[in-house]
Design an enzyme around this catalytic site. Structure first.
Site, PDB file in Angstrom:
ATOM      1  N   TYR A 192       0.065  -4.195  11.591  1.00  0.00           N
ATOM      2  CA  TYR A 192      -0.107  -2.833  11.188  1.00  0.00           C
ATOM      3  C   TYR A 192       0.408  -2.054  12.149  1.00  0.00           C
ATOM      4  O   TYR A 192       1.148  -0.875  11.504  1.00  0.00           O
ATOM      5  CB  TYR A 192      -1.779  -2.630  10.929  1.00  0.00           C
ATOM      6  CG  TYR A 192      -2.164  -2.757   9.641  1.00  0.00           C
ATOM      7  CD1 TYR A 192      -2.186  -4.204   9.069  1.00  0.00           C
ATOM      8  CD2 TYR A 192      -2.783  -1.935   8.498  1.00  0.00           C
ATOM      9  CE1 TYR A 192      -2.682  -4.700   7.706  1.00  0.00           C
ATOM     10  CE2 TYR A 192      -3.136  -2.424   7.425  1.00  0.00           C
ATOM     11  CZ  TYR A 192      -3.258  -3.636   6.810  1.00  0.00           C
ATOM     12  OH  TYR A 192      -3.661  -4.107   5.753  1.00  0.00           O
ATOM     13  N   ASN A 251     -10.323  -3.051   1.690  1.00  0.00           N
ATOM     14  CA  ASN A 251      -9.998  -2.978   0.458  1.00  0.00           C
ATOM     15  C   ASN A 251     -11.098  -2.866  -0.612  1.00  0.00           C
ATOM     16  O   ASN A 251     -12.221  -2.634  -0.254  1.00  0.00           O
ATOM     17  CB  ASN A 251      -9.226  -4.362  -0.153  1.00  0.00           C
ATOM     18  CG  ASN A 251      -7.864  -4.685   0.306  1.00  0.00           C
ATOM     19  OD1 ASN A 251      -7.224  -3.657   0.538  1.00  0.00           O
ATOM     20  ND2 ASN A 251      -7.565  -5.692   0.703  1.00  0.00           N
ATOM     21  N   HIS A 255       0.760  -1.191  -0.040  1.00  0.00           N
ATOM     22  CA  HIS A 255      -0.008   0.089   0.061  1.00  0.00           C
ATOM     23  C   HIS A 255       0.713   0.989  -0.033  1.00  0.00           C
ATOM     24  O   HIS A 255       0.626   2.244   0.614  1.00  0.00           O
ATOM     25  CB  HIS A 255      -0.879   0.226   1.207  1.00  0.00           C
ATOM     26  CG  HIS A 255      -2.042  -1.143   1.149  1.00  0.00           C
ATOM     27  ND1 HIS A 255      -3.157  -1.126   0.578  1.00  0.00           N
ATOM     28  CD2 HIS A 255      -1.924  -2.341   1.798  1.00  0.00           C
ATOM     29  CE1 HIS A 255      -3.747  -2.364   0.696  1.00  0.00           C
ATOM     30  NE2 HIS A 255      -3.124  -2.902   1.449  1.00  0.00           N
TER      31      HIS A 255
END
Length: 487
Positions: A337, A127, A54
């Site tokens: 994350y 997504n 990303h």
């Protein structure tokens, strides 16, 4: 009107920003030229490590507005009344390419949303597809390595891509999405978004529901063919960024209607396939879409680096009334994350303006301290431990969501088998929904990459997956690959 004075980092005025200090006219540079050294050193450090995935992204601010009552399902404060608005920041991205990559490429798109709620930030990291390639986070580094640039050739290799997929039959459903007509969105405004994972909502009575999020674009879904995508990427690598920026500047604010699917927690154990499998969707006939609200983007960032590149999303940022599910991919991302942002941005990245919670005036109320770039210093009267006797912040005693039941022995287990668990059925269902023209483009897109693979065994393993999904699907891909390899 006098102009502002140019200064060094320490605030000292700069006398000359055109000429470096030298030992005499035309002489060598002087080490004492603090302004030169500071300017070059800072320039060397303008870039932070890019995201491994990303990396290429765009973003905008806006709001989420509740349009329908969902208080029977969650006590989340930002969802507690029709008409309530919550500020948001949404970051779009491609997945596989680097920061300088083109926007109009065949790749899933990230749809990462930060809600600045009155009870803290809620991050929903999804997504533009409702499914993914794998179902266990242990395989995520391997998957991404297969999709990124090869260490030797320095470019994405079809051999690596399809070799990994040959060993991952669960990827067949997502491959069918990616290689189909929605694989290259015309813009970020013209695609849907999905939470993708399964999450949990809990109501005031303590009842738990598993939930999937759907963001349906109000601009209509528009996509590009492979030829259109290649042409646009060549003309303007920043096409999606340009479109989003200019649309909002013109006042054409993109919006999405937000829906959820809700499954009573008791249904999960006996559902015909594993409802926490990220490679599968819940059929709408089983759990219909229920409208929740609308999402509107109406303000561009002032600084792309400060606000888009430094935006940090983590799916473990929940708020009361919302929590995780046993989705294994989600469970892995709860750690990965946040850890990625601690590496990229530092342990105090949550103090940056784009990431800071708006629920409290002076930042998060906790006992974390110090570290690189600490902005919120402790006042002399504040104690840095808990519990304390000096009115420091205290725990609530109320879990954010209902507890998840666990049982059995520890170990490396495969997911529990449900009666209809299958890696290929939903891929076949998706294929059979397509028109003949859509099927033709899907087959051509798959064959274009698979035909470049040199090893017959890798090709055959992939063909077997498409045959298992649908006999016609498999035959058409096989015929197309054979024709291309014979040319």
């Amino acid at each position: 009107m006098s102009k502002r004075v140019l200064t060094t980092e320490s605030g000292a005025p700069v006398a000359d920003n055109q000429n470096s200090a030298t030992a005499g006219v035309g002489g060598p540079l002087l080490l004492q030229d603090q302004h030169l050294l500071e300017k070059l050193a800072r320039f060397n450090r303008e870039r932070i490590p890019e995201r491994v995935v990303h990396a290429r992204g765009s973003g905008a601010y806006g709001y989420f507005e509740v349009t329908d009552d969902v208080t029977d399902y969650t006590y989340a404060d930002f969802l507690n009344s029709v008409g309530k608005r919550t500020e948001v920041f949404l970051r779009f991205s491609t997945v596989a390419d680097n920061l300088g990559g083109a926007d109009a490429v065949r790749d899933p798109r990230g749809f990462a949303l930060k809600f600045y709620t009155e009870e803290g930030n809620y991050d929903l990291v999804g997504n533009n597809t409702p499914v993914f390639f794998i179902k266990d986070p242990l395989k995520f580094p391997d998957f991404i390595h297969s999709q990124k640039r090869d260490p030797f050739t320095g470019k994405q290799e079809p051999e690596n891509v399809w070799d990994f997929w040959a060993h991952a039959p669960e990827a067949t459903h997502q491959i069918t999405w990616l290689m189909g007509d929605r694989g290259i969105p015309a813009s970020y405004r013209h695609m849907n978004g999905y939470g993708s994972h399964t999450y949990q909502w809990t109501n005031e009575q303590g009842e738990a529901f598993f939930v999937k999020y759907h963001f349906k674009t109000n601009q209509g879904v528009r996509s590009l063919s492979a030829e259109q995508g290649a042409e646009l990427a060549g003309k303007d690598a920043n096409s999606h960024q340009t479109d989003l920026l200019q649309a909002i500047e013109r006042g054409v604010n993109p919006s999405w209607t937000v829906h959820v699917q809700l499954m009573p927690a008791a249904d999960a154990a006996d559902y015909r396939f594993n409802p926490f499998d990220l490679t599968k969707v819940w059929p709408h006939k089983d759990y219909p879409l229920q409208r929740v609200g609308r999402l509107v983007l109406d303000r561009n960032p002032e600084n792309v680096f400060a606000e888009v590149e430094q935006a940090a999303f983590s799916p473990n940022n929940f708020v009361p009334g919302i929590g995780p599910s046993p989705d294994k991919m989600l469970q892995g991302r709860l750690f990965a994350y946040a850890d990625a942002h601690r590496y990229r941005l530092g342990v105090n990245h949550t103090q940056l303006a784009v990431n800071a919670p708006k629920a409290v005036a002076d930042g998060a109320n906790n006992y974390g301290r110090d570290g690189v770039m600490a902005a919120n210093a402790y006042a002399r009267s504040r104690k840095n431990y808990e519990p304390n006797s000096f009115d420091g912040p205290v725990e609530t005693g109320r879990p954010l969501a209902a507890p998840l039941a666990v049982n059995g022995h520890t170990g490396t287990h495969e997911a529990p088998a449900h009666t209809k668990d299958d890696d290929f059925f939903q891929a076949g269902e998706l294929y059979r929904l397509m028109s003949e023209d859509e099927k033709g483009r899907l087959v051509a897109n798959i064959a274009g990459g698979l035909s470049q693979v040199s090893r017959d065994d890798i090709v055959e393993k992939n063909l077997a997956h498409f045959h298992a999904a649908d006999a016609d699907y498999g035959k058409r891909v096989e015929d197309a690959v054979r024709a291309l390899r014979e040319d």
